[in-house]
Design a protein around this motif. Sequence first.
Motif, PDB file in Angstrom:
ATOM      1  N   ALA A 172     -17.570 -13.670  -0.992  1.00  0.00           N
ATOM      2  CA  ALA A 172     -16.581 -12.843  -1.694  1.00  0.00           C
ATOM      3  C   ALA A 172     -15.171 -13.365  -1.436  1.00  0.00           C
ATOM      4  O   ALA A 172     -14.341 -13.464  -2.359  1.00  0.00           O
ATOM      5  N   ILE A 173     -14.887 -13.703  -0.193  1.00  0.00           N
ATOM      6  CA  ILE A 173     -13.571 -14.240   0.163  1.00  0.00           C
ATOM      7  C   ILE A 173     -13.318 -15.561  -0.563  1.00  0.00           C
ATOM      8  O   ILE A 173     -12.225 -15.814  -1.090  1.00  0.00           O
ATOM      9  N   ASP A 174     -14.355 -16.389  -0.628  1.00  0.00           N
ATOM     10  CA  ASP A 174     -14.232 -17.670  -1.320  1.00  0.00           C
ATOM     11  C   ASP A 174     -13.944 -17.469  -2.807  1.00  0.00           C
ATOM     12  O   ASP A 174     -13.176 -18.224  -3.413  1.00  0.00           O
ATOM     13  N   GLY A 175     -14.544 -16.421  -3.394  1.00  0.00           N
ATOM     14  CA  GLY A 175     -14.284 -16.129  -4.799  1.00  0.00           C
ATOM     15  C   GLY A 175     -12.826 -15.802  -5.053  1.00  0.00           C
ATOM     16  O   GLY A 175     -12.241 -16.243  -6.056  1.00  0.00           O
ATOM     17  N   ILE A 176     -12.240 -15.024  -4.157  1.00  0.00           N
ATOM     18  CA  ILE A 176     -10.814 -14.689  -4.293  1.00  0.00           C
ATOM     19  C   ILE A 176      -9.958 -15.938  -4.094  1.00  0.00           C
ATOM     20  O   ILE A 176      -9.006 -16.194  -4.852  1.00  0.00           O
ATOM     21  N   ASN A 177     -10.276 -16.727  -3.084  1.00  0.00           N
ATOM     22  CA  ASN A 177      -9.482 -17.937  -2.813  1.00  0.00           C
ATOM     23  C   ASN A 177      -9.533 -18.917  -3.978  1.00  0.00           C
ATOM     24  O   ASN A 177      -8.529 -19.578  -4.297  1.00  0.00           O
ATOM     25  N   ARG A 178     -10.681 -19.033  -4.629  1.00  0.00           N
ATOM     26  CA  ARG A 178     -10.836 -20.026  -5.693  1.00  0.00           C
ATOM     27  C   ARG A 178     -10.327 -19.524  -7.047  1.00  0.00           C
ATOM     28  O   ARG A 178      -9.746 -20.286  -7.822  1.00  0.00           O
ATOM     29  N   TYR A 179     -10.578 -18.222  -7.334  1.00  0.00           N
ATOM     30  CA  TYR A 179     -10.321 -17.737  -8.687  1.00  0.00           C
ATOM     31  C   TYR A 179      -9.261 -16.643  -8.761  1.00  0.00           C
ATOM     32  O   TYR A 179      -8.844 -16.259  -9.859  1.00  0.00           O
ATOM     33  N   GLY A 180      -8.827 -16.116  -7.609  1.00  0.00           N
ATOM     34  CA  GLY A 180      -7.922 -14.988  -7.616  1.00  0.00           C
ATOM     35  C   GLY A 180      -8.679 -13.672  -7.559  1.00  0.00           C
ATOM     36  O   GLY A 180      -9.908 -13.643  -7.542  1.00  0.00           O
ATOM     37  N   VAL A 181      -7.938 -12.572  -7.534  1.00  0.00           N
ATOM     38  CA  VAL A 181      -8.581 -11.257  -7.441  1.00  0.00           C
ATOM     39  C   VAL A 181      -9.303 -10.916  -8.732  1.00  0.00           C
ATOM     40  O   VAL A 181     -10.430 -10.421  -8.734  1.00  0.00           O
TER      41      VAL A 181
ATOM     42  N   CYS B 241     -30.722  -3.383 -14.428  1.00  0.00           N
ATOM     43  CA  CYS B 241     -30.881  -3.342 -12.975  1.00  0.00           C
ATOM     44  C   CYS B 241     -29.503  -3.392 -12.315  1.00  0.00           C
ATOM     45  O   CYS B 241     -28.693  -4.276 -12.635  1.00  0.00           O
ATOM     46  N   ALA B 242     -29.248  -2.459 -11.421  1.00  0.00           N
ATOM     47  CA  ALA B 242     -27.976  -2.448 -10.702  1.00  0.00           C
ATOM     48  C   ALA B 242     -27.936  -3.602  -9.704  1.00  0.00           C
ATOM     49  O   ALA B 242     -28.926  -3.893  -9.036  1.00  0.00           O
ATOM     50  N   LEU B 243     -26.782  -4.238  -9.606  1.00  0.00           N
ATOM     51  CA  LEU B 243     -26.587  -5.287  -8.612  1.00  0.00           C
ATOM     52  C   LEU B 243     -25.791  -4.784  -7.413  1.00  0.00           C
ATOM     53  O   LEU B 243     -25.217  -5.560  -6.657  1.00  0.00           O
ATOM     54  N   ASN B 244     -25.731  -3.457  -7.271  1.00  0.00           N
ATOM     55  CA  ASN B 244     -25.282  -2.884  -6.003  1.00  0.00           C
ATOM     56  C   ASN B 244     -26.523  -2.293  -5.351  1.00  0.00           C
ATOM     57  O   ASN B 244     -27.557  -2.924  -5.365  1.00  0.00           O
ATOM     58  N   LYS B 245     -26.483  -1.198  -4.753  1.00  0.00           N
ATOM     59  CA  LYS B 245     -27.647  -0.551  -4.137  1.00  0.00           C
ATOM     60  C   LYS B 245     -28.496  -1.576  -3.397  1.00  0.00           C
ATOM     61  O   LYS B 245     -28.017  -2.229  -2.476  1.00  0.00           O
ATOM     62  N   GLY B 246     -29.760  -1.739  -3.771  1.00  0.00           N
ATOM     63  CA  GLY B 246     -30.623  -2.667  -3.061  1.00  0.00           C
ATOM     64  C   GLY B 246     -30.107  -4.085  -3.067  1.00  0.00           C
ATOM     65  O   GLY B 246     -30.209  -4.813  -2.079  1.00  0.00           O
ATOM     66  N   PHE B 247     -29.540  -4.505  -4.190  1.00  0.00           N
ATOM     67  CA  PHE B 247     -29.043  -5.878  -4.304  1.00  0.00           C
ATOM     68  C   PHE B 247     -27.828  -6.100  -3.409  1.00  0.00           C
ATOM     69  O   PHE B 247     -27.652  -7.182  -2.854  1.00  0.00           O
ATOM     70  N   GLY B 248     -26.968  -5.093  -3.307  1.00  0.00           N
ATOM     71  CA  GLY B 248     -25.881  -5.163  -2.346  1.00  0.00           C
ATOM     72  C   GLY B 248     -24.616  -5.820  -2.826  1.00  0.00           C
ATOM     73  O   GLY B 248     -23.706  -6.069  -2.033  1.00  0.00           O
ATOM     74  N   GLY B 249     -24.511  -6.109  -4.127  1.00  0.00           N
ATOM     75  CA  GLY B 249     -23.297  -6.716  -4.655  1.00  0.00           C
ATOM     76  C   GLY B 249     -22.567  -5.759  -5.573  1.00  0.00           C
ATOM     77  O   GLY B 249     -22.289  -4.616  -5.210  1.00  0.00           O
ATOM     78  N   THR B 250     -22.275  -6.229  -6.780  1.00  0.00           N
ATOM     79  CA  THR B 250     -21.609  -5.377  -7.755  1.00  0.00           C
ATOM     80  C   THR B 250     -22.003  -5.836  -9.154  1.00  0.00           C
ATOM     81  O   THR B 250     -22.546  -6.919  -9.319  1.00  0.00           O
ATOM     82  N   SER B 251     -21.746  -5.021 -10.154  1.00  0.00           N
ATOM     83  CA  SER B 251     -22.074  -5.200 -11.563  1.00  0.00           C
ATOM     84  C   SER B 251     -23.541  -4.858 -11.827  1.00  0.00           C
ATOM     85  O   SER B 251     -24.211  -4.251 -10.977  1.00  0.00           O
TER      86      SER B 251
ATOM     87  N   MET C 242     -14.824  -8.316 -11.067  1.00  0.00           N
ATOM     88  CA  MET C 242     -13.876  -9.066 -10.235  1.00  0.00           C
ATOM     89  C   MET C 242     -14.569 -10.288  -9.640  1.00  0.00           C
ATOM     90  O   MET C 242     -15.765 -10.269  -9.356  1.00  0.00           O
ATOM     91  N   HIS C 243     -13.797 -11.358  -9.462  1.00  0.00           N
ATOM     92  CA  HIS C 243     -14.368 -12.635  -9.032  1.00  0.00           C
ATOM     93  C   HIS C 243     -15.136 -12.517  -7.721  1.00  0.00           C
ATOM     94  O   HIS C 243     -16.205 -13.112  -7.552  1.00  0.00           O
ATOM     95  N   ALA C 244     -14.597 -11.758  -6.760  1.00  0.00           N
ATOM     96  CA  ALA C 244     -15.265 -11.630  -5.464  1.00  0.00           C
ATOM     97  C   ALA C 244     -16.645 -11.016  -5.632  1.00  0.00           C
ATOM     98  O   ALA C 244     -17.592 -11.393  -4.918  1.00  0.00           O
ATOM     99  N   GLY C 245     -16.785 -10.059  -6.560  1.00  0.00           N
ATOM    100  CA  GLY C 245     -18.081  -9.439  -6.787  1.00  0.00           C
ATOM    101  C   GLY C 245     -19.092 -10.412  -7.343  1.00  0.00           C
ATOM    102  O   GLY C 245     -20.275 -10.380  -6.979  1.00  0.00           O
ATOM    103  N   VAL C 246     -18.646 -11.311  -8.206  1.00  0.00           N
ATOM    104  CA  VAL C 246     -19.564 -12.284  -8.812  1.00  0.00           C
ATOM    105  C   VAL C 246     -20.008 -13.321  -7.793  1.00  0.00           C
ATOM    106  O   VAL C 246     -21.204 -13.650  -7.696  1.00  0.00           O
ATOM    107  N   THR C 247     -19.068 -13.863  -7.014  1.00  0.00           N
ATOM    108  CA  THR C 247     -19.448 -14.880  -6.032  1.00  0.00           C
ATOM    109  C   THR C 247     -20.308 -14.278  -4.907  1.00  0.00           C
ATOM    110  O   THR C 247     -21.218 -14.946  -4.392  1.00  0.00           O
ATOM    111  N   ALA C 248     -20.029 -13.027  -4.542  1.00  0.00           N
ATOM    112  CA  ALA C 248     -20.877 -12.356  -3.554  1.00  0.00           C
ATOM    113  C   ALA C 248     -22.279 -12.153  -4.102  1.00  0.00           C
ATOM    114  O   ALA C 248     -23.287 -12.415  -3.415  1.00  0.00           O
ATOM    115  N   ALA C 249     -22.387 -11.686  -5.360  1.00  0.00           N
ATOM    116  CA  ALA C 249     -23.700 -11.469  -5.972  1.00  0.00           C
ATOM    117  C   ALA C 249     -24.469 -12.778  -6.100  1.00  0.00           C
ATOM    118  O   ALA C 249     -25.697 -12.805  -5.969  1.00  0.00           O
TER     119      ALA C 249
END
Length: 424
Positions: free
Chosen positions: A66-75, A242-252, A280-287
């Motif tokens: 997630a941190i890398d997503g922000i560093n590379r692409y912004g918030v 399918c939610a990508l939070n809950k069991g998946f643990g990310g977002t979207s 948000m970029h951090a959510g995508v890179t974390a997922a």
Amino acid sequence: MKHLSKQLQFINDVYNHATDIGVIRLKARKDEYSNRVIHIEEKPLVNFATNNFLGFETDPRVKEAAIDGINRYGVFTSVSRTYFSYEHYLELEDKLEKIFGLPVFISNNTSLGHFSYLPIIIGKNDAIITDQFLHASVQVAVQYMKGGGVYNEMIRHNKMDDLEARIKVLSESYDRVWYLADSVYSMHGDVAPMKDIEVLLNTYDKFHVYIDDAHGMSWIGENGKGYCFHSIPKHEKLYAICALNKGFGGTSAALVFPNKETKELVHNCGFPVIFSSPTMHAGVTAASKIADIHLSVEIYEKQIMLSERIEYFNRRAKELNLPLANKCHTPIFYLGLGSLEEVFRFSKHLQSRGFLMNVASAPSVPMNQSGLRFILGLHQTIDDIENLLCEIAQFMEDLEKTGQFNRENIMKVFRRAERKRELI
């Protein structure tokens, strides 16, 4: 407020009272390193309230991604994906397609996903049948389509005989008949009879199904693809989200399609996707990092560990004669208590003993079936589960000795509700 209906006024009053006595809308501070403990007004409580079943939300690898997503692409980049998508969005979709073995498109969340998905695949001369306990986010989308003239009716929860009867009748007047249901129901933690649904899909040409697999993802199935596709790996008339939070643990959310043509149709014509900003970029890179873990053997290790906790909870709750609404093998458990007063009393007591859980009442469940919802995850230990169940059992026993509680009466309420569904 004079303009409120009696129902809205009642709900508003209940929520305000629950807030005043300190069982909802709590001010929380999570432990810095894990999800096991949440501090409420500086008091540490063992967390049985959040939906992150497999613990990915605090996994160091996921946080670093997630941190890398922000560093590379912004918030955030405020541009519709109709114009362009960054490479990491497409990479995540590619990984999800490997997990599901089906075409996937990601949306910001499941609620937006329903509004993007359903109005495209369901026509004006189709009929919608909704399960009694279908998640509210799907029901809102159905109400929107009803406003546009789509027919909708509701059947009793998981009543496949009723569903089949209505399929036969509605097929005579409508182009297609849709059944909308959850794979794992968010309140009681029970599951849809997916194999029975598959039989109906194979029997009736006009029958189609849309499944909200928000609570089924990750903790079960090959590559963690969830309860829906674990039960029915693929069907030309099965559509799911399918939610990508809950069991998946990310977002979207992942919109899963039976074919590429439908994916492109929703991508091109799903207005909430077209006219809303992406995740948000951090959510995508974390997922994306979580998807990597799903595509490795590690996901099965995590599934086994959670399964052991589920089995332990079920076995000990049975031994302690606790009034659970169901005994399904899912991470969600529902302790039936009956009245709101009992729910509030048990919630406050368990908080005082160091446990955090969710209260459940109308409109989420029938008024006389109010209760507490406990959610299992890898952040809890077996000792945490044992201590929680023993505390519940002891409190019930103490109340029963003074005539203030009767667990048999509680179970009768749920048994009567089940028999009523059988008869209707």
